[in-house]
Design an enzyme around this catalytic site. Structure first.
Site, PDB file in Angstrom:
ATOM      1  N   GLU A  55       0.563  -1.194   0.063  1.00  0.00           N
ATOM      2  CA  GLU A  55       0.907  -0.436   0.281  1.00  0.00           C
ATOM      3  C   GLU A  55       0.893   1.050  -0.100  1.00  0.00           C
ATOM      4  OE1 GLU A  55      -3.142   2.474   3.118  1.00  0.00           O
ATOM      5  OE2 GLU A  55      -2.894   0.343   2.638  1.00  0.00           O
ATOM      6  N   GLU A  71      -2.466  11.666   3.486  1.00  0.00           N
ATOM      7  CA  GLU A  71      -3.601  11.500   4.123  1.00  0.00           C
ATOM      8  C   GLU A  71      -3.503  12.499   5.246  1.00  0.00           C
ATOM      9  OE1 GLU A  71      -4.047   7.000   5.613  1.00  0.00           O
ATOM     10  OE2 GLU A  71      -2.083   7.240   5.819  1.00  0.00           O
TER      11      GLU A  71
END
Length: 697
Positions: free
Chosen positions: A584, A589
């Site tokens: 990933e 974020e």
């Protein structure tokens, strides 16, 4: 983002019990063979892998005065005595028919007094300063202890550690100013200095050290000056090789790493050029394991490093020039509630209210539905009952509340008894809310200090209150140290809006260690009605997938407390190999509760969830202006960049990582959860705006 549907397909398979197969015949016990693999990194870890026909379980005498047990036989043992030592290991297998076989083997383990690779990383070969990883989730965590536990005990910290974000509060912000400097001299000796700027963040249990008066963790004046000696040794006890370096540091003269819990010994869980992740045990309560993440000192070379890209050919993009739904040639949707593992509160939809292209910008909007709905169940007096009628109370919720861990869209808390009548007049009880849109397997668990005695007690009684008749209540007893060791049994409610005592038969439970109580109310059903929050998650899966390149996304982020937007990529083979094996790449974020900071991360085996490779930077206008978020992914490295300036060079890519095959792009806003944190009670809506997505090769 860690909310992967695949994980919870697998989790659901674990939650659902299998019926016994009466025709099972393992045959007589025979053919015991044992192999061992000694780690070559100096950690002292040896992995044993036995096989046998008709085997039920295995026991070990490791030859150093310690023993172990394993159902599968696979077990890891860490030998801590320094130098080269040979151990005689005895493996005994127990068959289903009660018979046993024994095999003896010798293993030679060489444990150096100091691991030079670790020392070089910690000191950078001379001197290196570390800071609290304040921008990373779980920079301070409270999680499971491992002392005295044999077998595969591990849970990722993002699942089992209770994370505390401390840098935004006056009572704890001194924690975020500490500088930890390690230095190695020409003789290889390591020293350590903690510069705490005059104040140390103290655990409340240790406030007497400074004469503290606060009833919570607090920053106190405390002198940490002076150079401490650092010694390295192998970790004692059985710790899975993939979850630790196998080495620990011990500081002289009461030295410690930033947060005071009375300990001077720190196990090194993970270490890279820019991440130091450690675990220590509270000196007053060794059952409490504290996890702390540190990042390396920022560059002192003047200007920030700029990305010199090797990819300039635009191969795919979406400029969001056409109003309406996202282009179906580029994007599809993830739909559903429950958050797929992070305790999130939103339901993902494809509604124009949650995702739309307007005026040349993609808008993903999280909304509060106003419903906040769900179904409440109550329970109390979790009690073991023996065949003769004697009882042992596991939890009555009258004292200190246990720590609940919720999953799948459930929420649990101790509250005042809403119906102190009939069978239950207790003052306080547990409330389990199954939120609208929750997964059918939503529930929660709490841990107990000592294993449940199922040799004496053959059933468990729980007082329950349900709004309906016929509600299935599933009880699951589990081993904290091994999720594969569990027992499930159901009971069904028979009264409406009244207390009753449900009995769960435990007489057939296998002889495992049970120290976790898991409860699912209305198992197999999801409450009707919308979730309290809606949002959207779009992805390019099966539409555009690629290996290597530069991804650039220009975006403006939401600011409301509890929002958790992400721009990321997931290995396209996740449905075949699972997560984190698929890999990933979190390009960006952000959490509204820490709106001036953005982070990026990599998740892959050995570095995922709470141990992911994470970097962060300050972007003061992230929520008011558009910024360019970029990842440069090559066969040799993965670099994260904001507005052309390097955030961190996180990975030296190689054929051992999963970052050498196709990935697809994902964009979303989650609400709450492990990283999003508390949702602003006044939240109504907030939007992630994306100007464009471009991929260069």
């Amino acid at each position: 983002m860690k909310n992967l549907m695949y994980m919870f397909v697998a989790l659901l398979m674990v939650f659902v019990s299998c019926e016994d197969d009466d025709s099972f015949d393992p045959g007589p016990l025979s053919n015991l063979a044992v192999t061992s693999q000694v780690s070559d990194d100096g950690s002292g870890i040896v992995t044993f892998k036995p096989t046998a026909t008709g085997a039920k379980s295995y026991t070990y005498d490791f030859g150093d005065g310690t023993t172990g047990e394993s159902l599968t036989g696979y077990i890891s043992k860490t030998y801590s005595t320094t130098g080269e030592n040979t151990y005689t290991v005895t493996v005994t297998v127990i068959g289903f028919d009660g018979s046993t076989l024994t095999e003896t083997l010798q293993v030679t383990v060489d444990v150096p007094a100091m691991n030079s690779d670790l020392v070089n990383l910690i000191t950078d070969g001379s001197s290196k300063t570390w800071f609290l990883a304040a921008a990373q989730p779980g920079h301070l965590g409270l999680g499971p202890a491992r002392e005295g536990i044999d077998g595969d005990w591990w849970y990722p910290k993002w699942y089992s550690a209770q994370a505390f974000e401390k840098c935004g509060s006056e009572i704890s912000d001194c924690f975020c100013d500490d500088e930890l400097t390690f230095t190695v001299n020409s003789s290889g000796e390591v020293t350590y200095v903690l510069d705490n700027k005059g104040q140390t963040f103290f655990n409340v249990g240790h406030k007497a050290v400074v004469g503290g008066t606060a009833d919570e963790d607090y920053c106190y004046d405390f002198d940490t000056s002076g150079e401490k000696e650092v010694t390295f040794s192998a970790v004692e006890g059985n710790v899975p090789e993939a979850e630790t370096t196998g080495m620990q540091m011990e500081f002289s003269d009461g030295g410690f790493m930033s947060y005071y819990v009375g300990s001077s010994t720190y196990e090194i869980l993970s270490l890279s050029e820019d991440l130091l992740y450690v675990r220590t045990y509270d000196s007053m309560n060794p059952d409490l394991a504290w996890y702390i993440r540190f990042t390396a000192a920022p560059s002192t070379g003047g200007e920030e490093e700029s990305l010199e890209t090797i990819y300039t050919n635009l191969v795919w993009s979406d400029e969001f020039d056409t109003d309406g739904a996202p282009d179906p040639a580029n994007w599809t949707f993830d739909l559903g509630a429950g958050g797929w593992g992070n305790g999130e509160a939103q339901e993902y939809t494809d509604s124009p209210e949650n995702v739309i292209v307007e005026d040349g910008v993609l808008k993903i909007t999280a909304r509060g539905t106003g419903s906040g709905g769900g179904v409440q169940y109550y329970y109390d007096d979790v009690t073991l009952v023996a065949a003769g009628g004697s009882t042992s109370v596991v939890q009555d919720f009258e004292g200190a509340a246990p720590v609940f861990t919720d999953f799948g869209g459930a929420a649990t808390a101790v509250i005042e008894n809403p119906d102190a009548s009939g069978e239950n007049t207790s003052v306080t009880v547990a409330e389990s809310t199954k939120n609208n849109g929750a997964e059918v397997w939503a529930g929660s668990f709490f841990d107990v200090d000592a294993a449940l005695d199922l040799s004496t007690y053959t059933s468990m009684e729980i007082k329950t209150w349900s709004p309906a008749v016929g509600v299935v209540v599933r009880l699951k007893l589990e081993n904290q140290a091994n999720a594969q060791e569990f027992y499930e049994v159901d009971a069904t409610t028979s009264v409406v809006e009244s207390w009753e005592t449900l009995s769960f038969d435990l007489s057939a439970a296998p002889a495992f260690t049970y120290d976790r109580v898991v409860l699912f109310f209305d198992f197999g059903e999801s409450p009707t009605g919308g979730a309290a929050y809606t949002s959207a998650r779009i992805k390019s899966e099966n539409l555009f997938e690629f290996t290597y390149g530069r991804v650039e996304i220009r975006a403006k982020l939401p600011s409301a407390g509890g929002t958790w937007p992400a721009l990321w990529a997931l290995g396209a083979n996740f449905d075949e190999v699972g997560w984190p094996a698929c890999g990933e790449i979190d390009i960006m974020e952000h959490v509204g509760n820490n709106s001036n900071t953005i982070s990026s991360a990599l998740h892959y085996p050995g570095n995922f969830g709470g141990t992911a490779v994470v970097g962060a930077t300050s972007v003061p206008t992230a929520t008011t202006e558009f910024h360019n978020y970029t990842v440069e992914w090559t066969p040799d490295s993965i670099k994260f960049v904001v507005d052309g300036e390097m955030v961190h060079n996180s990975l030296v890519n190689s054929d051992t990582t999963p970052f050498n095959s196709d990935f697809f792009l994902i964009m979303n806003i989650a609400m709450g959860g492990t990283l999003g944190g508390a949702i602003d009670p006044a939240f109504t809506e907030d939007t992630l705006e994306v100007d464009y997505v471009r991929v260069y090769q």
